[in-house]
Design an enzyme around this catalytic site. Structure first.
Site, mmCIF file in Angstrom:
data_model
loop_
_atom_site.group_PDB
_atom_site.id
_atom_site.type_symbol
_atom_site.label_atom_id
_atom_site.label_comp_id
_atom_site.label_asym_id
_atom_site.label_seq_id
_atom_site.Cartn_x
_atom_site.Cartn_y
_atom_site.Cartn_z
ATOM 1 N N GLU B 60 10.434 38.696 44.536
ATOM 2 C CA GLU B 60 10.422 39.742 45.567
ATOM 3 C C GLU B 60 9.794 39.288 46.883
ATOM 4 O O GLU B 60 10.255 39.668 47.959
ATOM 5 C CB GLU B 60 9.704 40.999 45.058
ATOM 6 C CG GLU B 60 10.524 41.825 44.069
ATOM 7 C CD GLU B 60 10.418 41.321 42.643
ATOM 8 O OE1 GLU B 60 9.602 40.412 42.374
ATOM 9 O OE2 GLU B 60 11.150 41.848 41.776
ATOM 10 N N HIS B 129 7.811 51.774 37.301
ATOM 11 C CA HIS B 129 9.207 51.881 37.758
ATOM 12 C C HIS B 129 9.526 53.287 38.236
ATOM 13 O O HIS B 129 10.681 53.707 38.214
ATOM 14 C CB HIS B 129 10.185 51.517 36.624
ATOM 15 C CG HIS B 129 10.162 50.084 36.224
ATOM 16 N ND1 HIS B 129 9.144 49.550 35.482
ATOM 17 C CD2 HIS B 129 11.025 49.059 36.467
ATOM 18 C CE1 HIS B 129 9.385 48.260 35.274
ATOM 19 N NE2 HIS B 129 10.520 47.942 35.863
#
Lengths: 320, 325
Positions: B60, B129
């Protein structure tokens, strides 16, 4: 002066500019006119000068908190740099960035960086952008041995090798991450070996030898430009000064510093040039004199420049 | 008008902008052949190929940094992080680099980049998440933060975001991906910084964001049966924020309820409340402001607990009745 000495002369001029610039800053610091964090690269001049001499005008660099040398080597104006360091409106960043954020996008300098390793993925991104736009330029990413232990180093080297991006990773191993020696920071002190993990060439270079830096970087730049992917160049070098102004430097011996000072990259190239008849002592002294004069003008320009207008506080946050 | 899901609307915006401008490209995890974890980029790889749709390793920080670097040299990346939660890994590149380079460089840099991220709870994905982290991002000068609530808004706002020379955070609620709505035929954009009144009303202003707009509209319908006329205002862009629209609405209704999924403390609702308190609308308030928000805990896994965590119609109705009591 013979034409064969052309890169030598340019590199010599660049190295002397960097050394003189940093020395002038130390002088300004002693006078109390310099604010904020300033990190000197005295001793490391061959890396900045040799690498940038191997780049073409449209090529890019990313730099570090110890970045004055990279900027000068990429062609940045020293007067605008001094003005920036004094926080003046005429400075490179209108006084909004200071030492750790000098950038000149027109010159392909994508910025110094206050975050250790922060510029590494940006360099690969610039290389990706070059590819997306169908251009042929190359990016050199300067970073230190300390940055090689950041996660982005590994993420970026993997991505750049995977996509064969036109980037050269230039690790300036000045032996210390702030005060911590490389031997206490890296399980593998030969950082060039890390290239093996990403299937790219990794080369250890004598970073005190400007000619060698230029030669090895030229090969890596050629490889990148030819679409063959990135390289990792680890330049062994040394910062003659502390990490910052006022650093008590308790983490190394005087003898070690003196040993490295004996390898001074400027004296080394000077000796080579004079010894090979590429320049005379007088010619080289002339370069020093010319740079000293430019720096004095730069300081005068910066000191007589206005502070930023209060309205500048709120400009440049967003593009219109 | 045609009916599209929010996912299809985002996909259409991406395709149209990639057709319009060859500098636009996509970069992210599993966005290639697979079409993204939520199938938002479905078919784009097949249409534009691997160079315009850059399928990445799970890195990321490198994704965000690569997008910042590419933007700095004039490309126009649209990056995707698979979940908003993963921005924690990319935070240096977003906050210290992309958001600040223009200012730090005295205005010379441009970062024409969009960072798309699915967010939100209610899908049994637990603490890593499911988060709504928009307040962190709204707090950073240099970023713009967009949060659409309908397919039509998502398409028009994303097209505007891609044409900006700024780093735009584009937050898509996962529950909305499958929700259908009318989308105008042909080319259109929606400017950043313009709120929309999704339901006009005179009794209470409900400022809701993302999926909570739909839920607030449901609550407003139920309240109307009890004679309470709620106005539902969707800022659509969290920053720049359409302060005027919020102030005008509160001056009309005299009451304010804010609704978002992110936890209440230091959240977007607190900023809206503060803006009203600092404005001339303060004198029009007939009751204290109420904030409906996610519970101040990590998002839990169990459906029973997750439902308790989330705002819902009942919580919004209760807040509206409280300010009208």
């Amino acid at each position: 002066m013979k034409t064969a000495g052309a890169p030598d002369r340019r590199i010599y001029e660049t190295m002397v500019s960097i050394r003189s610039f940093e020395t002038k800053l130390q002088e300004l610091s002693r006078k109390g006119v310099l604010r904020g964090s300033v990190h000197f690269c005295i001793g490391q001049e061959a890396v900045a000068a040799g690498v940038c001499a191997a780049l073409s005008p449209g090529d890019y660099i990313t730099s570090t908190h110890r970045g004055h040398g990279h900027a000068i080597a990429k062609g940045a104006r020293m007067d605008l740099m001094i003005a920036e360091l004094l926080g003046k409106a005429t400075g490179y960043c209108k006084g909004k960035g200071g030492s750790m954020h000098i950038a000149d996008l027109d010159l392909g300098h994508l910025g110094a960086n206050g975050i250790v390793g922060g510029g590494i993925p940006i360099a690969a991104g610039a290389a990706l952008g070059i590819r997306q736009l169908g251009l042929q330029n190359v990016v050199a990413a300067f970073f230190g041995d300390g940055a090689a232990n950041q996660g982005v180093f590994h993420e970026t080297l993997n991505l750049a090798a995977l996509w064969k991006l036109p980037v050269v990773f230039v690790c300036e191993n000045n032996q210390f991450g702030m005060t911590t020696p490389l031997s206490e920071a890296s399980s593998q002190p030969d950082l060039a070996k890390r290239a093996i993990a990403y299937d790219m060439p990794g080369t250890r270079v004598d970073g005190m030898d400007a000619r060698e830096v230029f030669r090895v970087t030229s090969d890596a730049v050629g490889r990148a430009r030819a679409g063959k992917g990135p390289s990792l160049l680890v330049m062994d070098t040394y910062r003659f000064e502390g990490h910052y102004i006022g650093d008590p430097v308790v983490y190394r011996t005087r003898e070690e510093v003196e040993d490295w000072k004996a390898k001074d990259p400027i004296l080394r190239l000077r000796k080579q040039m004079v010894g090979e008849g590429l320049a005379t002592e007088a010619e080289l002294d002339g370069i020093h004199g010319e740079i000293a004069r430019k720096l004095d003008e730069g300081v005068a320009f910066a000191q007589s420049s206005p502070d930023p207008d209060p309205s500048e506080l709120f400009t440049d946050v967003y593009s219109e | 008008m045609k009916e599209l899901t929010l996912s299809q609307a985002v996909n259409e915006a991406l395709v149209e902008e990639m057709e319009r401008d060859p500098r636009v490209f996509l970069i992210g995890e599993d966005i290639g052949l697979h079409g993204g974890a939520f199938a938002v980029t479905k078919g784009i790889f097949q249409r534009f190929g691997p160079e315009r749709v850059r399928n990445t390793p799970i890195s990321e920080a490198a994704i965000a940094g690569a997008a910042v670097g590419a933007a700095l040299v004039g490309a126009r990346p649209v990056a995707e992080l698979m979940y908003t939660d993963f921005i924690t890994i990319a935070m240096d590149q977003v906050v210290n680099q992309g958001a600040k380079v223009k200012y730090m460089f005295g205005g010379k840099a441009r970062v024409p980049m969009v960072l798309r991220m699915p967010f939100g709870a209610g899908r049994a994905n637990a603490g890593q998440h499911s988060q709504s982290l928009e307040a962190w991002l709204c707090h950073v000068p240099g970023l713009k933060v967009v949060m659409p609530s309908t397919p039509a808004d998502a398409k028009g706002l994303l097209k505007s975001a891609i044409r900006e020379d700024n780093l735009i955070i584009f937050l898509e609620n996962k529950h909305l991906y499958s929700q259908k709505g009318p989308v105008p035929e042909g080319e259109y954009t929606i400017p950043l910084g313009a709120a929309e009144i999704k339901r006009a009303g005179g009794d209470v202003t409900v400022v809701a964001t993302g999926r909570q707009v739909t839920i607030a509209l449901g609550a407003a319908e139920k309240l109307s049966k009890e004679g309470i006329d709620a106005e539902v205002l969707d800022p659509r862009t969290l920053w720049p924020l359409d302060r005027e629209a919020i102030i005008a609405s509160v001056k009309k209704t005299g009451r304010l309820v804010t609704v978002h999924e992110a936890v209440k403390r230091f959240g977007f609702g607190a900023e809206v409340a503060a803006i009203v308190a600092e404005s001339e609308a303060f004198d029009y308030l007939d009751a204290p402001i109420r904030r409906v928000a996610g519970a101040e805990v990590p998002v839990p896994f169990s459906k029973f607990l997750e439902d308790l965590f989330l705002p819902d119609e009942q919580k919004i109705i209760a807040a509206c009745k409280a300010v009208l009591a």
